[in-house]
Design a protein around this motif. Structure first.
Motif, mmCIF file in Angstrom:
data_model
loop_
_atom_site.group_PDB
_atom_site.id
_atom_site.type_symbol
_atom_site.label_atom_id
_atom_site.label_comp_id
_atom_site.label_asym_id
_atom_site.label_seq_id
_atom_site.Cartn_x
_atom_site.Cartn_y
_atom_site.Cartn_z
ATOM 1 N N PRO A 64 0.826 -1.215 0.000
ATOM 2 C CA PRO A 64 0.000 0.000 0.000
ATOM 3 C C PRO A 64 0.857 1.260 0.000
ATOM 4 C CG PRO A 64 -0.838 -1.604 1.572
ATOM 5 C CD PRO A 64 0.496 -2.118 1.112
ATOM 6 N N THR A 170 -0.176 -6.630 -3.104
ATOM 7 C CA THR A 170 -1.427 -5.919 -3.345
ATOM 8 C C THR A 170 -2.328 -6.633 -4.348
ATOM 9 O OG1 THR A 170 -0.347 -4.557 -5.043
ATOM 10 C CG2 THR A 170 -0.397 -3.674 -2.793
ATOM 11 N N ARG A 243 -4.050 -10.270 -1.094
ATOM 12 C CA ARG A 243 -5.324 -9.763 -0.611
ATOM 13 C C ARG A 243 -6.470 -10.498 -1.289
ATOM 14 N NH1 ARG A 243 -1.798 -6.301 0.837
ATOM 15 N NH2 ARG A 243 -2.220 -4.540 2.227
ATOM 16 N N CYS A 276 -5.217 6.399 -8.601
ATOM 17 C CA CYS A 276 -5.820 5.081 -8.760
ATOM 18 C C CYS A 276 -6.455 4.920 -10.135
ATOM 19 C CB CYS A 276 -6.838 4.820 -7.653
ATOM 20 S SG CYS A 276 -8.067 6.122 -7.442
ATOM 21 N N GLY A 353 -4.270 -4.728 -8.249
ATOM 22 C CA GLY A 353 -3.674 -4.098 -7.078
ATOM 23 C C GLY A 353 -2.977 -2.782 -7.319
ATOM 24 N N CYS A 355 -4.138 0.173 -7.836
ATOM 25 C CA CYS A 355 -4.721 1.311 -7.120
ATOM 26 C C CYS A 355 -4.233 1.362 -5.682
ATOM 27 C CB CYS A 355 -6.242 1.244 -7.169
ATOM 28 S SG CYS A 355 -6.969 -0.221 -6.399
ATOM 29 N N ILE A 356 -3.927 0.208 -5.098
ATOM 30 C CA ILE A 356 -3.417 0.173 -3.729
ATOM 31 C C ILE A 356 -1.958 0.612 -3.707
ATOM 32 C CG2 ILE A 356 -3.073 -1.281 -1.691
ATOM 33 C CD1 ILE A 356 -5.182 -3.198 -2.839
ATOM 34 N N THR A 357 -1.178 0.071 -4.618
ATOM 35 C CA THR A 357 0.249 0.391 -4.675
ATOM 36 C C THR A 357 0.499 1.868 -4.904
ATOM 37 O OG1 THR A 357 0.802 -1.821 -5.502
ATOM 38 C CG2 THR A 357 2.395 -0.059 -5.933
ATOM 39 N N CYS A 359 -1.517 4.505 -4.520
ATOM 40 C CA CYS A 359 -2.199 5.494 -3.698
ATOM 41 C C CYS A 359 -1.179 6.122 -2.753
ATOM 42 C CB CYS A 359 -3.321 4.843 -2.883
ATOM 43 S SG CYS A 359 -4.109 5.975 -1.716
ATOM 44 N N ASP A 364 -6.363 0.986 0.888
ATOM 45 C CA ASP A 364 -6.485 -0.386 0.404
ATOM 46 C C ASP A 364 -7.943 -0.632 0.029
ATOM 47 O OD1 ASP A 364 -6.684 -3.109 0.039
ATOM 48 O OD2 ASP A 364 -5.483 -3.640 1.788
ATOM 49 N N THR A 366 -9.419 -3.238 -0.989
ATOM 50 C CA THR A 366 -9.973 -4.484 -0.466
ATOM 51 C C THR A 366 -10.418 -4.323 0.988
ATOM 52 O OG1 THR A 366 -7.836 -5.384 0.309
ATOM 53 C CG2 THR A 366 -8.427 -5.771 -1.984
ATOM 54 N N GLU A 367 -9.678 -3.524 1.740
ATOM 55 C CA GLU A 367 -10.056 -3.258 3.118
ATOM 56 C C GLU A 367 -11.318 -2.409 3.179
ATOM 57 O OE1 GLU A 367 -9.384 -3.122 7.452
ATOM 58 O OE2 GLU A 367 -9.039 -4.495 5.775
#
Length: 385
Positions: A64, A170, A243, A276, A353, A355-357, A359, A364, A366-367
């Motif tokens: 993340p 991610t 994830r 993202c 993944g 968008c998580i990396t 950001c 996250d 998924t969270e």
């Protein structure tokens, strides 16, 4: 383009030099070949002249809001998760000139700006990225309005997929049903086996064009043991996802959670920077800009990538429809995981993944989806929805 009528074909063992032969075959038949190369401090997709351009023995470490690129423990050529940006930028460019006009006396002459596209071949496409291309096809080609530039480029492509053996922290394609195994959409699918003392590829054609290309390479039929070892590469990747997202009932859940307090929490962190959406392989929002030169003799119209995170994107007479970061983040996430299903019959996320990396504050998705979904379907939830 792949031929969906092609049935399962023989699986072949290729030695590494055969991949150079594949590149040469594609280039000799008029394709511009693109693949993973090192650039911008990491892995990008760029023009590929030979296997020497591949990121041999290097990998990406993603988390993340975190990206690192460096050596790995073997000499794998495709030992990474995904590139910093997606293949989308070759088909749906960040900036495209739609038309150009020149003043001629008292009239105006339109100048063509879209030459016939050169055929492109992509090498190293992951399963999640093939799924993203299939989603873009639905958006750009299968609705009432077809995107002609995308159609022209998509119609003359050759796709060489490489099964993912190194998912990142991610990644969550397994839970989205988009990977890591390639099941369709590629002309040729390769599985890389890079172990101490040996390095080879298992190859399988997915189209007549792919079969013809493989026929020009030195190969032999893979043994049952070799097929099993190649399958094990993908099986390990499926079990190593960083994830996951529970997709069952998710679209309906998010539609019912429009006023959930979690939106306020995530909006307090979100910068509204649009990173993202810029790295997403399926986002397609755009804007149109008209420009003229200082003399007024020439004018042009450009389509440029835009994002639902920008305040101006939803601007109409009187102001922006989504004036807060909360409204814009909610629009993005619910579109990807809920209303996209209504529009196109599929989720708008493939679990790559990125968008998580990318950001900056490490949000996250998924969270966020998990927290928004908690308790959905209970009696108290139904009463307050």
């Amino acid at each position: 383009m792949t031929d969906s009528s092609v049935h399962a074909r023989e699986r072949l063992r290729l030695e590494p030099p055969a991949l150079q032969g594949l590149i040469e075959i594609l280039r000799s038949t008029g394709y511009q070949v693109y693949g993973p190369v090192v650039g911008n401090g990491g892995l990008v997709y760029g023009e590929l002249a030979s296997v020497d351009d591949l990121p041999v023995g290097q990998t990406d470490i993603q988390g993340p809001g975190s990206y690192r690129f460096g050596p790995r423990d073997d000499d794998a050529w495709f030992g990474y998760a995904v590139g910093q940006q997606s293949w989308k930028r070759f088909l749906y460019e960040p900036a495209t000139e739609l038309w150009r006009a020149e003043r001629k006396g008292h009239g105006v002459k339109l100048v063509p700006t879209r030459p016939d596209p050169a055929p492109m071949a992509f090498i190293g496409v992951r399963a999640c990225e093939l799924a993203a291309l299939a989603i873009l096809d639905r958006v750009m080609l299968q609705g009432p309005y077809v995107a002609p530039i995308y159609q022209g480029r998509r119609g003359c492509m050759f796709l060489v997929a490489v099964q993912c053996g190194s998912p990142g922290d991610t990644c969550f394609c397994a839970s989205m049903g988009t990977g890591p195994r390639v099941t369709s959409g590629a002309d040729v699918t390769l599985t890389e086996v890079a172990e101490p003392g040996e390095h080879w590829f298992l190859a399988e054609a997915g189209s007549d064009q792919g079969a013809a290309a493989l026929a020009g390479l030195v190969s032999r039929r893979a043994t049952e043991a070799e097929r099993a070892r190649a399958d094990a590469v993908v099986a390990r990747a499926a079990s190593a996802m960083g994830r996951q997202v529970k997709v069952e009932g998710l679209a309906a859940c998010l539609a019912a959670r429009y006023e959930h307090p979690r939106w306020t929490h995530v909006a307090s962190r979100c910068l509204g920077c649009a990173n993202c959406t810029m790295v997403c392989p399926t986002c397609f929002c755009s804007t149109v800009e008209d420009t003229t030169d200082l003399s007024g003799a020439e004018a042009s119209r450009w389509r440029r990538w835009d994002s639902c995170f920008t305040l101006e994107f939803s601007y109409i007479h009187g102001g922006s429809v989504r004036s807060s970061v909360l409204a814009r983040y909610r629009q993005w996430l619910t579109h990807k995981f809920s209303t996209w299903v209504e529009q196109f019959g599929t989720f708008g996320c493939v679990g790559c993944g990125r968008c998580i990396t990318w950001c900056p504050v490490g949000i996250d998705v998924t969270e966020e989806v998990r927290l928004l979904s908690e308790g959905y379907g209970t009696m108290s939830d139904a009463e307050t929805a």
